[in-house]
Write an enzyme that holds these catalytic residues in place. Structure first.
Site, PDB file in Angstrom:
ATOM      1  N   SER A 264       1.110  -1.239   0.308  1.00 39.46           N
ATOM      2  CA  SER A 264      -0.069  -0.182  -0.190  1.00 39.46           C
ATOM      3  C   SER A 264       1.070   1.007  -0.058  1.00 39.46           C
ATOM      4  O   SER A 264       2.032   1.340   0.235  1.00 39.46           O
ATOM      5  CB  SER A 264      -0.707  -0.109   0.865  1.00 39.46           C
ATOM      6  OG  SER A 264      -0.061   0.747   2.112  1.00 39.46           O
ATOM      7  N   ASP A 265       0.486   2.320  -1.018  1.00 45.42           N
ATOM      8  CA  ASP A 265       0.911   3.160  -0.444  1.00 45.42           C
ATOM      9  C   ASP A 265       0.982   3.656   1.461  1.00 45.42           C
ATOM     10  O   ASP A 265      -0.049   3.341   1.978  1.00 45.42           O
ATOM     11  CB  ASP A 265       0.511   4.958  -1.161  1.00 45.42           C
ATOM     12  CG  ASP A 265       1.457   5.858  -1.168  1.00 45.42           C
ATOM     13  OD1 ASP A 265       2.932   6.258  -0.649  1.00 45.42           O
ATOM     14  OD2 ASP A 265       1.259   6.852  -2.151  1.00 45.42           O
ATOM     15  N   TRP A 266       2.132   4.733   1.812  1.00 43.10           N
ATOM     16  CA  TRP A 266       2.181   6.025   2.687  1.00 43.10           C
ATOM     17  C   TRP A 266       0.519   5.757   3.557  1.00 43.10           C
ATOM     18  O   TRP A 266      -0.209   6.902   3.191  1.00 43.10           O
ATOM     19  CB  TRP A 266       2.772   6.850   3.233  1.00 43.10           C
ATOM     20  CG  TRP A 266       3.100   7.606   4.430  1.00 43.10           C
ATOM     21  CD1 TRP A 266       2.115   7.566   5.738  1.00 43.10           C
ATOM     22  CD2 TRP A 266       4.211   7.551   5.502  1.00 43.10           C
ATOM     23  NE1 TRP A 266       2.242   8.520   6.772  1.00 43.10           N
ATOM     24  CE2 TRP A 266       3.630   8.399   6.768  1.00 43.10           C
ATOM     25  CE3 TRP A 266       4.938   6.385   5.029  1.00 43.10           C
ATOM     26  CZ2 TRP A 266       5.026   8.252   7.070  1.00 43.10           C
ATOM     27  CZ3 TRP A 266       6.784   7.328   5.933  1.00 43.10           C
ATOM     28  CH2 TRP A 266       6.528   7.426   7.177  1.00 43.10           C
ATOM     29  N   GLY A 267      -0.243   4.951   4.491  1.00 45.53           N
ATOM     30  CA  GLY A 267      -1.419   4.768   5.690  1.00 45.53           C
ATOM     31  C   GLY A 267      -2.729   4.708   4.746  1.00 45.53           C
ATOM     32  O   GLY A 267      -3.535   4.604   4.644  1.00 45.53           O
ATOM     33  N   ALA A 268      -2.084   3.983   3.717  1.00 48.35           N
ATOM     34  CA  ALA A 268      -3.546   3.981   2.106  1.00 48.35           C
ATOM     35  C   ALA A 268      -4.735   2.947   2.793  1.00 48.35           C
ATOM     36  O   ALA A 268      -6.088   2.907   2.317  1.00 48.35           O
ATOM     37  CB  ALA A 268      -3.036   3.570   0.839  1.00 48.35           C
TER      38      ALA A 268
END
Ligand code: NOJ
Length: 715
Positions: A264-268
């Site tokens: 996932s992207d950061w915090g996604a």
């Protein structure tokens, strides 16, 4: 380790141990005290033994620290599974290369591969195993600050660069070549189309456009062997990418056959909640794992809820096992089971920022700088008295965003670079602010301009004005810089403007300078590269990979647009056609454009036949002659237009390009072959195929100034 051993390893793992593999935390978790932790890390608490075994770490660099962290990690890990260290090495580690948009403007794939290879080497000896690069999002909106991370607006060019980056990062033997790192292609998918160029915003496009224009560059990176894929922050067809099953399970995994790791992207994953598709962290975890996201970056929905979801039979444990297997396979492909410290070596860190790396960075920077305008003022002559003024003249803010380990102190300013070129330089002693220069700095600049034969006015954006979370609605230069230009012009109109920027700009305000050079953010060797161009030691060869609009009101503007039913043909006089009342339809500087100090002439375009059959090919040729007395590099570009299609076709599409070096007076014939496969496009039913019929073939120095011929594709 053998494949069957990985499966056996998974059988020995507890549910919690498996879930741990799916968590990625930043380096702070390992290197900072509990009370210094912020964000999700602070929510976890350092006492949680299981979570201390998070399967991967983000943003740790330095061989000493990396070795230490891995050692401690392995001491705690019951089954001896090493952790995986990932980081954003986007255009260099400490030797910073030009930003990717600049690399795109080099049209030099070997240069891109070289930059990736050197970046990988510096990162790998510092303990990094995976880079979150290449970013291959197609971009058409320069308001979006992240265009600087992409190679531009064309699917074909982006695809070739995607392959070059992956090859450079990964090499051919990742398991044994510890100077290489695994590549993570991002952001899947279509992040470049965030509405209105506002970061993290919604994307809304037809599936046909997605497949036709946006997906090819990701696919090219995968075909080149990229080991990981990162999800994007945006929605695709109403569903956030990170919870989008169709995108990951159907397209990425089934259609493209990708069996590597999805992160996932950061915090996604947690952002699925504010997106409004998940009620809470538990629902977010379920959506993401079902969509096929293997690693959750920086939030803890998986850590807190996957085991529970499995125990209550809300999700099948096989989903977890599959994800764990892919992560372990990646660790294995990197050779980490046998060599948990891999390339990390304090001794080998000596290669970082070496003379050789700086030399390469300088060569590559020269290739990415684009000469936009030159009214016979450049190159400068050694004996001319040159004033180098403006906010960017002595600035070391030349690295650009995403240059994590890069240090401005190591960077060469334009003034420093110029001292090696010109004999008669005037430069200021005052520090010059980009937005609010002091009166004395401006006065000094005017005085220097008065005394000089020519002025190099160094303008631009600062690093923080592009990159993530750096969208702008107005893409002109800061007003103080435009004011400065006007003032200088009243005392000396022999002005060369140089620009550092992370995006194409609206150049109104300075566009009557005698010359304009777009230097992008050239990296550590900025000043040396730019000065080499100014004084003609290097003959500019960069060509834009993204259009420069006349005004921000034209955005999105890109050369490969679709035709309308009322196209604007040539003049602006017609009323009821697709156009603006107050600005032209055309880019100020189009895709593919860039000047040289040489003078290249194109002979007539020749086709060896005017019909093409699917089992044959057609040859297009053109002879290019250098009419000047200096050698130079020309990028000959091939475009095609499908005149009648089942669905509308772009007015032109890049299909090939060749870079040639021509000595003074020299001619070379450039040949392109066209075959049926190059004419395929995404049909209504999403199949990629060609239609028989007429095509225009176009060749020239940029996407605007082209010669045309027509051929027919037969059944
Ligand atoms: C967020 C960015 O969107 C992504 O490109 C980057 O790789 C991650 N943060 C990790 O830093």
């Amino acid at each position: 380790m053998k494949q069957e051993n990985l499966s056996q390893l998974i059988e020995q793992m507890t549910l919690e141990e498996k879930v741990d593999q799916l968590l990625q935390l930043s380096a702070d978790f390992y290197t900072k005290a509990a009370e210094e932790q912020t964000g999700p890390i602070s929510e976890l608490g350092l006492t949680d033994e299981n979570i201390q075994n998070a399967g991967s770490i983000l943003g740790l660099a330095g061989a000493k620290e990396a070795i230490q962290v891995q050692k401690e990690y392995l001491e705690k890990n019951r089954l001896g599974i090493p952790t995986l260290m990932m980081a954003d090495i986007v255009h260099g580690f400490q030797t910073i290369f030009p930003i990717p948009l600049a690399l795109g403007s080099s049209w030099d794939l070997e240069a891109a591969e070289k930059m990736a290879e050197i970046s990988a080497k510096e990162a790998a000896v510092s303990g990094v195993h995976v880079t979150f690069s290449p970013m291959v999002d197609l971009v058409r909106d320069p308001r979006w600050g992240r265009v600087m991370e992409s190679t531009g607006e064309d699917p074909y060019l982006n695809s070739r660069f995607a392959e070059a980056f992956v090859k450079g990062y990964q090499g051919t033997d990742l398991k044994n070549d510890f100077f290489r790192v695994a590549a993570c292609v991002k952001h899947f998918a279509a992040y470049g189309a965030a509405l209105a160029g506002r970061d993290y915003n919604t994307v809304d496009m037809s599936e046909r456009t997605l497949r036709e224009s946006y997906l090819p560059s990701y696919q090219a990176a995968l075909e080149a062997g990229a080991k990981l894929v990162m999800t994007s922050f945006n929605t695709v067809d109403g569903i956030p990418a990170t919870g989008n099953k169709k995108l990951f399970r159907d397209i990425l995994r089934k259609e493209f056959g990708f069996d590597g790791v999805v992160i996932s992207d950061w915090g996604a994953v947690k952002e699925l909640i504010p997106h409004g598709v998940a009620e809470d962290e538990k629902a977010a975890a379920k959506l993401a794992i079902e969509a096929g996201v293997d690693i959750e970056m920086m939030t803890t929905c998986y850590s807190h809820f996957l085991a529970e979801l499995i125990k209550e039979n809300s999700i099948d444990e096989r989903l977890l096992d599959e994800a764990v297997l892919r992560i372990l396979e990646l660790k294995n492909e990197l050779g980490l089971f046998e060599h948990p410290h891999r390339g990390a070596s304090e001794e080998k860190e000596a290669v970082i920022l070496s003379e050789e790396h700086r030399k390469q960075a300088c060569e590559i920077a020269k290739k990415s700088i684009v000469l936009l305008k030159n009214e016979a003022i450049l190159p400068l002559k050694k004996e001319e008295k040159i004033a180098i003024i403006g906010p960017a003249a002595a600035s070391q803010d030349v690295l650009g965003a995403w240059s994590w380990q890069g240090k401005m102190a190591d960077a060469i300013s334009l003034v420093t670079g110029a001292k090696k070129q010109g004999d008669n330089l005037l430069y200021g002693s005052e520090s010059f602010d980009y937005f609010h220069p002091s009166d004395s700095a401006v006065d000094e600049a005017i005085l220097l301009a008065q005394q000089a034969d020519k002025v190099v006015l160094a303008l631009g954006e600062t690093e923080w004005m592009s990159g993530e979370a750096a969208s702008r609605s107005d893409i002109t230069l800061p007003s103080a810089q435009i004011e400065l230009f006007k003032k200088i012009k009243t005392v000396n109109d022999q002005i060369v403007v140089t620009i550092y920027s992370g995006r194409p700009l609206d150049l109104r305000g300075i566009d009557d300078a005698k010359a304009i050079i777009e230097a992008w953010f050239p990296g550590t060797e900025a000043g040396n590269a730019l000065a080499a161009i100014l004084w003609g030691e290097y003959n500019p060869s960069g060509r834009l990979s993204m259009s420069f609009p006349e005004s921000v009101g034209q955005v999105p503007i890109y050369y490969n647009c679709d035709s309308t039913g009322r196209p604007l043909e040539t003049t602006n006089d017609e009323k009821y056609v697709s156009k603006y009342l107050d600005v032209s339809n055309y880019a100020k500087y189009p895709f593919g454009f860039g000047l040289s100090y040489s003078d290249f002439h194109y002979g007539a375009l020749e086709l060896d036949k005017d019909t093409l059959t699917p089992d044959d090919f057609l040859t297009v040729s053109v002879t290019v002659t250098n009419h000047s007395d200096i050698s130079g590099t020309e990028t000959v570009q091939l475009y095609v237009r499908d005149l009648v299609g089942e669905v509308i076709r772009p007015v032109k599409e890049l299909k090939g390009f060749k870079q040639i070096n021509l000595k003074a007076g020299e001619s070379k014939t450039v040949r392109f072959t066209i075959e049926e496969a190059m004419l395929r496009y995404v049909h209504r039913d999403f199949r990629r195929q060609s239609d028989p019929g007429s095509f225009e073939v176009m060749v020239g120095p940029n996407s605007r100034d082209l010669q045309k011929a027509v051929f027919k594709l037969m059944n």
